[in-house]
Design an enzyme around this catalytic site. Sequence first.
Site, short mmCIF file in Angstrom:
data_model
loop_
_atom_site.label_atom_id
_atom_site.label_comp_id
_atom_site.label_asym_id
_atom_site.label_seq_id
_atom_site.Cartn_x
_atom_site.Cartn_y
_atom_site.Cartn_z
CE LYS A 232 23.68 16.77 -14.59
NZ LYS A 232 23.59 18.11 -15.16
NE ARG A 266 27.42 21.40 -10.66
CZ ARG A 266 26.74 20.37 -10.16
NH1 ARG A 266 26.61 19.27 -10.86
NH2 ARG A 266 26.19 20.45 -8.97
N1 HH2 Z 1 23.68 19.87 -12.69
C1 HH2 Z 1 23.20 19.67 -11.45
C2 HH2 Z 1 23.24 20.70 -10.50
N2 HH2 Z 1 23.76 21.90 -10.80
N3 HH2 Z 1 24.75 23.35 -12.36
C3 HH2 Z 1 25.20 23.59 -13.59
N4 HH2 Z 1 25.70 24.79 -13.92
N5 HH2 Z 1 25.19 22.62 -14.57
C4 HH2 Z 1 24.68 21.38 -14.33
O1 HH2 Z 1 24.67 20.54 -15.26
C5 HH2 Z 1 24.20 21.10 -13.02
C6 HH2 Z 1 24.24 22.13 -12.05
C7 HH2 Z 1 22.55 18.39 -11.10
O2 HH2 Z 1 23.43 17.38 -11.10
P1 HH2 Z 1 23.08 16.06 -10.27
O3 HH2 Z 1 24.05 15.02 -10.70
O4 HH2 Z 1 21.62 15.75 -10.40
O5 HH2 Z 1 23.32 16.48 -8.79
P2 HH2 Z 1 24.68 16.99 -8.17
O6 HH2 Z 1 25.60 17.26 -9.28
O7 HH2 Z 1 24.29 18.24 -7.45
O8 HH2 Z 1 25.16 15.88 -7.29
#
Ligand code: HH2
Length: 288
Positions: A232, A266
């Site tokens: 991030k 995650r």
């Molecule tokens: N972050 C993203 C999406 N879903 N869900 C939870 N519970 N916690 C999070 O921090 C979270 C989430 C967004 O992450 P991003 O890196 O913008 O995209 P992605 O991880 O879908 O590739």
Amino acid sequence: MQGSVPIHSDSPLRLQCGRFSLEFSRPLVMGVINVTPDSFSDGGKSLALDAGIAHARQLVAEGADMLDIGGESTRPGAAPVSLEDELARLLPLIEALRDCGVPLSVDTFKPAVMRAALDAGADMINDIYGFRQPGAIEAVARGASGLCVMHMQGEPRTMQQAPVYGNVAGEVAAFLRQQAQRLLAAGVARERICLDPGFGFGKTTAHNYQLMRSLPTIGALGYPLLIGVSRKTMIGAVTGKPVGERVAGSVAAALAAVDRGAAIVRVHDVAATVDALKVWQAVQAWDE
Ligand code: HH2
């Protein structure tokens, strides 16, 4: 070694996650699977499905304890996805991965997608809106799926424009407590709920690091904590690295979170995170 180090030795937490009952004798790794957004015309559809399945199997082989499948990007400025497209992306993947051996979480805020995903066999619903959309609580109340309640200030399109808090940890904790109570009031068993402060969702870099330091405040609510910091902006802001070069920074942030009580991380980079957590666990167990 695995399974020998309690994270919360005073209060062993558990998460009912559909077909699985997760115990946090060690931190768990949730691998992120994104279904390729713009590959859904004709032949692209099955290619995207094949790529999603292969990616998921790879992450399980690398040690992912669970998978999070998303059919709609929540990055600032990402184009919204129709209900039909989201279902077309998710349902075949859920079906194909149902027997991959780990719980399947579905990242969605649409109640209709929640219902369809659960009907198709998903074990968990991960909602960036924290089950605030009308009908969301009703969509998940029955059954035994895990539920991740995430905090977000504003909505994805505009959330990073000017996030403001008096006390970020206090406000995030108050929201998460309230939404958990709404779920409980709808008849959801406490063991189905986990909480996520929502790093990067309506938060400046300073807010994100304040929240990280304050994770124990949120852990004190008594639910397992899930955190997502992988790749991030908060990592790029400190390291100066672009998204593709944020593995080491992301692993450091995951360890910092686990050290402050996070139960599930995650992540995109499963193999690196699994290795780091093994070493972290070995240190925790050193004098036992
Ligand atoms: N972050 C993203 C999406 N879903 N869900 C939870 N519970 N916690 C999070 O921090 C979270 C989430 C967004 O992450 P991003 O890196 O913008 O995209 P992605 O991880 O879908 O590739």
